[in-house]
Motif scaffolding. Structure first.
Motif, PDB file in Angstrom:
ATOM      1  N   PRO A 130       2.551  -9.104 -11.010  1.00 48.00           N
ATOM      2  CA  PRO A 130       2.671  -7.757 -11.470  1.00 48.00           C
ATOM      3  C   PRO A 130       4.321  -7.054 -13.080  1.00 48.00           C
ATOM      4  O   PRO A 130       4.927  -8.163 -12.291  1.00 48.00           O
ATOM      5  N   ALA A 131       4.073  -6.450 -13.340  1.00 46.95           N
ATOM      6  CA  ALA A 131       5.082  -6.342 -14.584  1.00 46.95           C
ATOM      7  C   ALA A 131       6.073  -5.121 -14.005  1.00 46.95           C
ATOM      8  O   ALA A 131       7.105  -5.411 -14.321  1.00 46.95           O
ATOM      9  N   VAL A 132       5.192  -4.679 -12.594  1.00 52.00           N
ATOM     10  CA  VAL A 132       6.606  -3.411 -12.737  1.00 52.00           C
ATOM     11  C   VAL A 132       6.314  -3.687 -11.245  1.00 52.00           C
ATOM     12  O   VAL A 132       4.949  -4.009 -10.724  1.00 52.00           O
ATOM     13  N   ILE A 133       7.384  -3.526 -10.302  1.00 50.20           N
ATOM     14  CA  ILE A 133       6.976  -3.078  -9.030  1.00 50.20           C
ATOM     15  C   ILE A 133       7.724  -1.814  -8.299  1.00 50.20           C
ATOM     16  O   ILE A 133       8.669  -1.244  -9.144  1.00 50.20           O
ATOM     17  N   LEU A 134       6.679  -1.124  -8.055  1.00 53.38           N
ATOM     18  CA  LEU A 134       7.267   0.579  -7.298  1.00 53.38           C
ATOM     19  C   LEU A 134       7.026   0.559  -6.071  1.00 53.38           C
ATOM     20  O   LEU A 134       6.134  -0.111  -5.462  1.00 53.38           O
ATOM     21  N   ALA A 135       8.337   0.522  -5.354  1.00 51.44           N
ATOM     22  CA  ALA A 135       8.459   0.379  -3.766  1.00 51.44           C
ATOM     23  C   ALA A 135       8.890   1.865  -3.633  1.00 51.44           C
ATOM     24  O   ALA A 135      10.364   2.810  -4.080  1.00 51.44           O
ATOM     25  N   ASP A 136       8.474   2.619  -2.647  1.00 50.91           N
ATOM     26  CA  ASP A 136       8.109   4.309  -2.023  1.00 50.91           C
ATOM     27  C   ASP A 136       9.036   4.419  -0.690  1.00 50.91           C
ATOM     28  O   ASP A 136       7.748   3.862  -0.161  1.00 50.91           O
ATOM     29  N   GLU A 137      10.117   3.833  -1.263  1.00 56.15           N
ATOM     30  CA  GLU A 137      10.532   3.825   0.432  1.00 56.15           C
ATOM     31  C   GLU A 137      10.621   2.651   1.375  1.00 56.15           C
ATOM     32  O   GLU A 137      10.038   2.920   2.411  1.00 56.15           O
ATOM     33  N   PRO A 138      10.971   2.099   0.781  1.00 54.49           N
ATOM     34  CA  PRO A 138      10.522   0.441   1.327  1.00 54.49           C
ATOM     35  C   PRO A 138      10.685   0.455   2.899  1.00 54.49           C
ATOM     36  O   PRO A 138      10.572  -0.698   3.266  1.00 54.49           O
ATOM     37  N   ILE A 139      12.066   0.600   2.582  1.00 55.95           N
ATOM     38  CA  ILE A 139      12.672  -0.081   4.134  1.00 55.95           C
ATOM     39  C   ILE A 139      12.677   1.551   5.444  1.00 55.95           C
ATOM     40  O   ILE A 139      13.975   1.271   5.819  1.00 55.95           O
TER      41      ILE A 139
END
Ligand SMILES: Nc1ncnc2c1ncn2[C@@H]1O[C@H](COP(=O)(O)OP(=O)(O)OP(=O)(O)O)[C@@H](O)[C@H]1O
Ligand SMILES: [Mg+2]
Length: 268
Positions: free
Chosen positions: A163-172
């Motif tokens: 991916p060109a973009v990684i979106l992480a929604d509260e990954p931790i």
């Protein structure tokens, strides 16, 4: 370049995201912070087209991605991988197959149905797992792994999409302090080595300060701060989380990461 232009998402009469605009350079690592309900997840979900915007535009490299349909929309979702708090793996499936699922956007239903992965695809999946330090987990069921390992599998699945973009929604948010650090270090390393854009919703100030080049603060659907970690002073943090907010409200809706005491101290 990603351009978010005057984007609003209404649920009933309430704007979850309210006339939000900002631009992100291709190689930025951006943290989005704000208290629960500020609109962070809704914003990310609109970028990935999991949720539709009510008004506004989101452009990536000059194209409005909010109007894409069908195959074009799936292609965009392939370019813009999403990582979730709860990992969203298939628990009973082995780790390597979970990673290969990153290719689903690019494959026909038939080959997916029969799990027909090419040797090249399998080799790539294993190489990505190796890169993230979890190659030996490849044959295990995803559910047998620790939370931190599962989130790294989810990152491997994202990388499989290239991916060109990684979106992480509260990954931790669901991880203990040590695993939280491993996962954030992994995201940062991918960003630095591959030059991928990362936009991560984060629960605590300290994580945002430590890992991000730029922080966007949201409150009641609006962007109330957009700057560098150095500009994120106590006064600004109060503005984002609300002067009346006991900081515990902003941090206790999910498991507390390692940096909570520091973050709490920020607003004490
Ligand atoms: N599907 C939905 N239907 C109705 N309201 C929604 C929906 N999704 C989100 N909302 C509302 O939109 C607002 C923003 O929610 P969102 O999940 O984007 O916040 P958030 O900043 O991610 O919060 P958290 O830190 O708790 O994850 C909230 O008031 C929420 O109740
Ligand atoms: Mg959220």
């Amino acid at each position: 370049m990603l351009k978010v232009e005057n984007v609003t998402r209404l649920f009933g009469h309430k704007a979850a995201v309210d006339r939000v605009s900002f631009h992100v350079q291709a190689s930025a690592f951006v943290g989005v912070i704000g208290r629960s309900g500020a609109g962070k997840s809704t914003l990310l979900r609109m970028m990935n087209r999991l949720t539709d915007a009510s008004t506004g535009e989101i452009q990536f490299e000059g194209r409005n991605i909010l109007t894409l349909q069908g195959r074009e929309k799936r292609r965009w979702q392939g370019q813009c991988a999403m990582i979730f708090q709860q990992f969203n793996l298939v628990p009973r499936l082995d780790v390597a197959s979970n990673v290969l699922h990153g290719l689903l956007n690019q494959r026909s239903t038939v080959s997916t149905l029969f799990n027909l992965w090419s040797d090249a695809d399998i080799g790539r999946a294993l190489a990505i797992l190796d890169r993230l330090g979890i190659a030996e987990q490849a044959p295990k069921r995803a559910e047998a792994l620790s939370g931190g390992q599962q989130q790294r599998v989810a990152i491997a699945r994202a990388l499989m999409q290239d991916p060109a973009v990684i979106l992480a929604d509260e990954p931790i948010a669901s991880l203990d302090p040590m695993n939280a650090q491993v996962v954030m270090d992994t995201l940062r390393r991918i960003h630095e080595e591959d030059g991928r854009m990362v936009i991560a919703n984060l629960h605590t100030l300290d994580t945002a300060r430590r890992y991000c080049d730029r922080v966007i603060g949201m409150r009641d659907g609006r962007v109330v701060f957009d700057g560098t970690p150095a500009q994120l002073t106590t006064g600004v943090a109060r503005d984002i989380y609300g002067a009346d907010a006991s900081f515990s409200e902003a941090t206790t809706s999910t498991a507390l990461p390692a940096d909570t005491p520091y973050a709490t101290a920020m607003l004490a």
